[in-house]
Scaffold this active site. Structure first.
Site, PDB file in Angstrom:
ATOM      1  N   VAL A  12       0.521  -1.432   0.005  1.00  0.00           N
ATOM      2  CA  VAL A  12       0.173  -0.307  -0.073  1.00  0.00           C
ATOM      3  C   VAL A  12       1.128   0.740   0.183  1.00  0.00           C
ATOM      4  CG1 VAL A  12      -1.362   1.022   1.978  1.00  0.00           C
ATOM      5  CG2 VAL A  12      -2.116  -1.047   1.219  1.00  0.00           C
ATOM      6  N   ASN A  91       2.960   8.398   2.725  1.00  0.00           N
ATOM      7  CA  ASN A  91       4.149   9.143   2.492  1.00  0.00           C
ATOM      8  C   ASN A  91       3.668   9.676   1.797  1.00  0.00           C
ATOM      9  OD1 ASN A  91       6.606   9.523   0.074  1.00  0.00           O
ATOM     10  ND2 ASN A  91       4.023   9.741  -1.081  1.00  0.00           N
ATOM     11  N   TYR A 156       4.960  22.958   8.523  1.00  0.00           N
ATOM     12  CA  TYR A 156       5.593  21.418   7.783  1.00  0.00           C
ATOM     13  C   TYR A 156       6.448  21.083   8.423  1.00  0.00           C
ATOM     14  CZ  TYR A 156       7.496  18.821   4.563  1.00  0.00           C
ATOM     15  OH  TYR A 156       8.225  17.628   3.890  1.00  0.00           O
ATOM     16  N   LYS A 160       6.961  17.309  10.399  1.00  0.00           N
ATOM     17  CA  LYS A 160       7.852  16.297   9.404  1.00  0.00           C
ATOM     18  C   LYS A 160       8.490  15.784  11.252  1.00  0.00           C
ATOM     19  CE  LYS A 160       6.187  15.122   5.858  1.00  0.00           C
ATOM     20  NZ  LYS A 160       5.987  13.819   5.398  1.00  0.00           N
TER      21      LYS A 160
HETATM   22  N1  LIG Z   1      10.191  17.000  -1.842  1.00  0.00           N
HETATM   23  C1  LIG Z   1      11.195  17.429  -0.390  1.00  0.00           C
HETATM   24  O1  LIG Z   1      12.030  17.623  -0.957  1.00  0.00           O
HETATM   25  C2  LIG Z   1      10.844  16.269  -0.171  1.00  0.00           C
HETATM   26  C3  LIG Z   1      11.995  16.228   1.487  1.00  0.00           C
HETATM   27  C4  LIG Z   1      11.179  15.673   2.342  1.00  0.00           C
HETATM   28  C5  LIG Z   1      10.621  14.625   2.611  1.00  0.00           C
HETATM   29  N2  LIG Z   1       9.270  14.711   1.689  1.00  0.00           N
HETATM   30  C6  LIG Z   1       8.107  14.437   1.904  1.00  0.00           C
HETATM   31  O2  LIG Z   1       8.162  13.421   0.567  1.00  0.00           O
HETATM   32  C7  LIG Z   1       6.568  12.865   0.670  1.00  0.00           C
HETATM   33  C8  LIG Z   1       6.279  12.945  -0.505  1.00  0.00           C
HETATM   34  O3  LIG Z   1       6.287  14.680  -1.287  1.00  0.00           O
HETATM   35  P1  LIG Z   1       6.245  14.388  -2.951  1.00  0.00           P
HETATM   36  O4  LIG Z   1       8.210  15.408  -2.696  1.00  0.00           O
HETATM   37  O5  LIG Z   1       7.321  13.547  -3.573  1.00  0.00           O
HETATM   38  O6  LIG Z   1       5.797  15.516  -3.219  1.00  0.00           O
HETATM   39  P2  LIG Z   1       3.943  15.153  -4.289  1.00  0.00           P
HETATM   40  O7  LIG Z   1       5.063  15.201  -6.118  1.00  0.00           O
HETATM   41  O8  LIG Z   1       3.836  16.325  -4.237  1.00  0.00           O
HETATM   42  O9  LIG Z   1       4.157  14.399  -4.175  1.00  0.00           O
HETATM   43  C9  LIG Z   1       3.076  14.319  -2.313  1.00  0.00           C
HETATM   44  C10 LIG Z   1       1.796  13.489  -2.770  1.00  0.00           C
HETATM   45  O10 LIG Z   1       1.143  12.983  -1.660  1.00  0.00           O
HETATM   46  C11 LIG Z   1      -0.226  12.844  -2.389  1.00  0.00           C
HETATM   47  N3  LIG Z   1      -1.193  13.825  -1.424  1.00  0.00           N
HETATM   48  C12 LIG Z   1      -1.199  15.336  -0.972  1.00  0.00           C
HETATM   49  N4  LIG Z   1      -1.997  15.344   0.094  1.00  0.00           N
HETATM   50  C13 LIG Z   1      -2.796  14.108   0.152  1.00  0.00           C
HETATM   51  C14 LIG Z   1      -4.398  14.365   0.646  1.00  0.00           C
HETATM   52  N5  LIG Z   1      -4.564  14.869   0.971  1.00  0.00           N
HETATM   53  N6  LIG Z   1      -4.308  12.954   0.054  1.00  0.00           N
HETATM   54  C15 LIG Z   1      -4.394  11.889  -0.261  1.00  0.00           C
HETATM   55  N7  LIG Z   1      -2.777  11.797  -1.398  1.00  0.00           N
HETATM   56  C16 LIG Z   1      -2.338  13.247  -0.937  1.00  0.00           C
HETATM   57  C17 LIG Z   1      -0.698  13.821  -3.465  1.00  0.00           C
HETATM   58  O11 LIG Z   1      -1.099  13.656  -4.015  1.00  0.00           O
HETATM   59  P3  LIG Z   1      -2.558  14.653  -5.068  1.00  0.00           P
HETATM   60  O12 LIG Z   1      -1.359  15.162  -6.058  1.00  0.00           O
HETATM   61  O13 LIG Z   1      -3.836  13.786  -5.576  1.00  0.00           O
HETATM   62  O14 LIG Z   1      -3.101  15.262  -4.034  1.00  0.00           O
HETATM   63  C18 LIG Z   1       0.918  13.206  -4.343  1.00  0.00           C
HETATM   64  O15 LIG Z   1       0.446  11.739  -4.558  1.00  0.00           O
HETATM   65  C19 LIG Z   1       5.650  14.405   0.933  1.00  0.00           C
HETATM   66  O16 LIG Z   1       5.343  13.224   2.589  1.00  0.00           O
HETATM   67  C20 LIG Z   1       6.553  15.261   1.614  1.00  0.00           C
HETATM   68  O17 LIG Z   1       6.406  15.414   3.335  1.00  0.00           O
HETATM   69  C21 LIG Z   1       9.124  15.815   0.620  1.00  0.00           C
END
Ligand SMILES: NC(=O)c1ccc[n+]([C@@H]2O[C@H](COP(=O)([O-])OP(=O)(O)OC[C@H]3O[C@@H](n4cnc5c(N)ncnc54)[C@H](OP(=O)(O)O)[C@@H]3O)[C@@H](O)[C@H]2O)c1
Length: 266
Positions: A12, A91, A156, A160
């Site tokens: 999942v 995630n 944010y 985290k």
């Molecule tokens: N990018 C970075 O620099 C970074 C660094 C450290 C940690 N992270 C963490 O990595 C994880 C993934 O982020 P990402 O960087 O891959 O960004 P991303 O491309 O924006 O992906 C975020 C994902 O979460 C989904 N999502 C957000 N809100 C949601 C909700 N309310 N219900 C269901 N799905 C939801 C989005 O789906 P929808 O588009 O359908 O909303 C998308 O699939 C997050 O937890 C983020 O905090 C990111």
């Protein structure tokens, strides 16, 4: 095509439509796991189509995981598959830039509800089933942002910090149950995150970022090895080691330089 009988099991993944979550789902598919994935937007169906090319079964659900109803619907969809969950990758998450008082309070709540409340509700349900079965692997996507007070990204970073801490505590609670808990802590990664969070005019938004496939593979391997936590990439490892020995007030000052609106121009 794999089936319940021939696949390695069911994985999942939340937030699997883009970015790190999509790449985590890809790792599981390449490894022979069928998938149940969720995201908030219809794009999750496109992701499912691409993931099916790896020859696994993919159930995709559009669900707002910031709401208890969205989590309940996703859990019901997983239950309807009639298969135990072997891997859970919690995630889904979103960021939010600007100063706290300038943020929309509903957006603030949504970040907390997605990153913390929805994540915990899902892990509580599936984690209980894993413990009853004596088997399962859970991966949280935390962040190195959780090591520092996030000036101009305060909510944010707080969420985290919660996830990083919660994950290690849950891991300890579940030792000897057959369920492992791992926390992936990425640094800045090249996804849609920064645009969605309104951070593109910041130094952080413009900084060089890691490849999400690279980051996801590190997290996936750590989960499969049953590790407690993993920071992706040597630069981020250095940053998090430095954060551990730097006074929090100093970290808050440094974060201002990276995340203050307009800082990209300085
Ligand atoms: N990018 C970075 O620099 C970074 C660094 C450290 C940690 N992270 C963490 O990595 C994880 C993934 O982020 P990402 O960087 O891959 O960004 P991303 O491309 O924006 O992906 C975020 C994902 O979460 C989904 N999502 C957000 N809100 C949601 C909700 N309310 N219900 C269901 N799905 C939801 C989005 O789906 P929808 O588009 O359908 O909303 C998308 O699939 C997050 O937890 C983020 O905090 C990111």
């Amino acid at each position: 095509m794999n089936s319940a009988e021939t696949s390695k099991g069911l994985a999942v993944v939340t937030g699997a439509s883009t970015g790190i979550g999509y790449e985590l789902a890809k790792c599981a598919a390449q490894d022979g796991y069928d998938l149940a994935i969720a995201a908030d937007e219809p794009q999750v169906q496109e992701a499912a189509m691409k993931l099916r090319e790896f020859g696994v079964e993919v159930e995709a659900m559009q669900a707002d995981l910031s709401t208890q109803d969205g989590v309940r619907r996703f859990v019901a969809g997983i239950s309807a598959l009639g298969r135990p969950v072997d891997l859970l990758m919690a995630n889904a998450g979103r960021g939010l830039g600007k100063g706290f008082l300038d943020e929309d309070i509903h957006e603030v709540q949504r970040v907390i509800d997605t990153n913390i409340s929805g994540t915990l509700a899902l892990v509580h349900d599936i984690g209980n089933r894993m413990r009853a079965r004596g088997r399962g692997r859970i991966l949280f996507t935390g962040s190195i942002a959780g090591f520092m007070p996030g000036t101009f990204q305060a909510v944010y970073n707080g969420t985290k910090a919660f996830i990083n801490s919660f994950s290690l505590a849950l891991r300890e609670e579940l030792k000897d149950t057959g369920v492992t808990v791992t926390c992936l802590m990425p640094g800045a990664t090249d996804t849609e995150f920064f645009e969605r969070a309104g951070l593109t005019d910041t130094k952080l938004g413009q900084a060089k970022k890691d490849d999400p496939a690279f980051v996801a593979k590190i997290g996936y391997d750590a989960m499969m090895d049953g590790e407690g936590d993993v920071v992706s990439g040597w630069k981020n490892k250095l940053m998090s080691a430095a954060a551990n020995v730097t006074p929090a007030g100093m970290l808050a000052k440094q974060h201002r330089k990276m995340a203050e609106p307009g800082s990209a121009k300085n």
